[in-house]
Design an enzyme around this catalytic site. Sequence first.
Site, PDB file in Angstrom:
ATOM      1  N   ASP A  91     -16.561 -46.056  -3.107  1.00 24.42           N
ATOM      2  CA  ASP A  91     -16.563 -44.592  -3.036  1.00 24.42           C
ATOM      3  C   ASP A  91     -17.944 -44.100  -3.472  1.00 24.42           C
ATOM      4  OD1 ASP A  91     -13.862 -45.107  -2.595  1.00 24.42           O
ATOM      5  OD2 ASP A  91     -13.168 -43.477  -3.879  1.00 24.42           O
ATOM      6  N   LYS A 153     -14.107 -37.900   1.298  1.00 17.71           N
ATOM      7  CA  LYS A 153     -13.362 -37.685   0.051  1.00 17.71           C
ATOM      8  C   LYS A 153     -13.814 -36.377  -0.582  1.00 17.71           C
ATOM      9  CE  LYS A 153     -12.872 -39.824  -4.551  1.00 17.71           C
ATOM     10  NZ  LYS A 153     -13.207 -41.018  -5.363  1.00 17.71           N
ATOM     11  N   LYS A 182      -9.497 -38.542   1.916  1.00 19.02           N
ATOM     12  CA  LYS A 182      -9.017 -38.808   0.561  1.00 19.02           C
ATOM     13  C   LYS A 182      -9.138 -37.543  -0.273  1.00 19.02           C
ATOM     14  CE  LYS A 182      -9.824 -41.615  -3.590  1.00 19.02           C
ATOM     15  NZ  LYS A 182     -10.511 -42.803  -4.162  1.00 19.02           N
TER      16      LYS A 182
END
Length: 221
Positions: A91, A153, A182
């Site tokens: 991430d 995300k 996400k």
Amino acid sequence: MNVNEMLKHVDHTLLTQTATWEEIKQICDDAVKYETASVCIPPSYVKQANEYMQGKIPVCTVIGFPNGYMTTKTKEFETKDAIANGASEIDMVINIGWLKDKKYDLVEEEIRTLKAACGEKILKVIIETCLLTEEEKIKMCELVTNAGADYIKTSTGFSTAGATFADIELFAKHIGPDVKMKAAGGISSLNDAEKFLALGADRLGTSRMIKLVKNEEASGY
């Protein structure tokens, strides 16, 4: 959607600065027990957690976290090091200053570089929605799609706010067909988690969800 199905979409997360190995080990144990999508932990614990879990649950870690303003070379090194230590998912945080300066080519190239470093491993791109305008969020949907990342995300959980339903709805309208979403940061109830998934989020980044499930179990759920 029942709770067990929701948990399969959770990146069970512990990224606090004070996190100890005993705490990391506990979330690994919980992730195995509840069959979450991954554990998301600091890079310094990736190797140890990977060895501890022996492939039972994917290990996710964060790159350029939480501010995103490291050089691309630094983020690339972090990514390769994390994967060498056993990370299955990365991430990364974008360089928000570059986005606001409209240096879109640099933002896209950085994502592309980190995806190349990931190879077949999953790359999620944290854009920190609470700091962006709607125009910037839409632009990031385009850049993430063009760069070939796997996920967009919402948040680090370390800034001024976390995921919102509106941001997931906006992403859904503008990402490419191969990009997943996400939602992370501030997911404080099972109802909220269910709604994020219903809106199209594929992953939820949260440290609270298993605590909520344990509380429900303790009360006779």
